[in-house]
Scaffold this active site. Structure first.
Site: not given
Ligand code: SF4
Ligand code: SF4
Length: 311
Positions: A133, A216
């Site tokens: 990520d 998020s």
């Protein structure tokens, strides 16, 4: 010299040894179909203020632009499903499960470095990089190509044995490895539980998230004030959101992780709404010392908690 036919088994046994739950391999190459989808997604401004998602368009789609001469993408799954969930009653202030313990970027990055070291010892000179990520890698798409699961209507990678509460990581290497086969179908079927449950209507069509509406994004990425239209819709999520995973029937198969670094700080396990509201710099630093929550800094976390608590 180890024959190429043995590379996959060495990689998979190393993944297992380092605690990864699943490992799959895909041949490195330009992601043509994803290029079209990503362009459409960006054109609709679904990335919100996440301008970085539009950067490095070519790198994002072509692993050889990240590692010269890349031949294989090794996708890895690392479980983060907690043994004990922090309070999640509707009135409780909530934190996404992935953020309970130490920052996964750091925990997994160390493992990827070790992984490459082991492969170099066992196989020989390999050029490669590990990603978690942390760079423009289409990780869900690579994992899907590597046969680790399918992309659910909530856009996440779903694995038939584990559901979706896991991190994805990749090794991009210039080594020929026999690739795995992608699943022939997806297993969402007629289910729409994630779409129905999303409180901000962020899942705009099957597998497509309007990132600018996702909790998020609103609680972590967005730097400005959270738009008033989301008042009363955040279901008390102060950092991230697990709703579209919690409702997914495939997550009935989630089993607790074994990573001690992902355990929450003992004080966090006892946090009440009042603690969230009155959190001080000192407590923030102590409880989230090595956590991904530090990303919002105390001011960002307070903005989120205040937003949940004001009418
Ligand atoms: S994470 Fe939450 S807000 Fe985002 S798509 Fe899933 S349910 Fe919706
Ligand atoms: S909730 Fe249902 S539709 Fe959504 S990802 Fe899970 S199985 Fe697929």
């Amino acid at each position: 010299m180890i024959p190429a036919s043995k590379h996959a088994s060495i990689i998979k046994s190393t993944a297992n040894r380092l605690g990864f739950d699943f490992c799959g391999i895909a041949k490195a190459g330009f992601l043509e179909e994803e290029a079209r989808r990503l362009e459409e997604w960006l054109n609709r401004n679904y990335n919100g203020e996440m301008g970085y998602l539009a950067n490095h368009f070519d790198k994002r789609l072509d692993p050889t632009k990240l590692v010269e001469g890349a031949k294989s993408v090794v996708s890895l799954i690392y479980n983060y499903y907690p043994e004990n969930k922090l309070p999640e009653k509707p009135e409780d202030i909530k934190l996404a499960k992935y953020a309970y313990g130490e920052d996964y970027h750091l925990v997994i990055r160390d493992k990827l470095n070790e992984f490459l070291g082991i492969l170099r010892d066992e196989i020989g000179e390999i050029d490669g990089r590990g990603f978690v990520d942390s760079a423009p890698v289409m990780e869900r798409q690579w994992a899907q190509k590597a046969g680790l699961g399918w992309l659910g209507k909530n856009s996440l990678l779903l694995n038939r044995e584990m559901g979706s509460f896991f991190f994805l990581a990749e090794l991009i290497i210039d080594l020929d490895v026999t690739p795995d086969t992608p699943l022939a179908k997806d297993y969402c079927g007629t289910c729409t539980a994630c779409i129905d449950a999303c409180p901000t209507d962020a899942i705009v069509e099957n597998g497509v998230i309007d990132g600018s509406r996702c909790i998020s994004y609103l609680t972590i990425e967005l730097k400005d004030a959270i738009p008033a239209e989301f008042k009363g819709k955040m279901e008390n999520w102060a950092f991230g959101c697990d709703i579209c995973q919690d409702v997914c029937p495939w997550n009935r198969f989630s089993k607790p992780h074994h990573e001690t670094k992902f355990k929450p700080h003992p004080e966090l396990a006892e946090f009440t709404n009042r603690d969230w509201q009155e959190i001080t710099e000192e407590t923030f630093r102590k409880v989230f010392k090595k956590s991904a929550v530090k990303r919002t800094k105390l001011a960002g976390l307070k903005r989120n908690v205040d937003f949940l608590n004001t009418k």
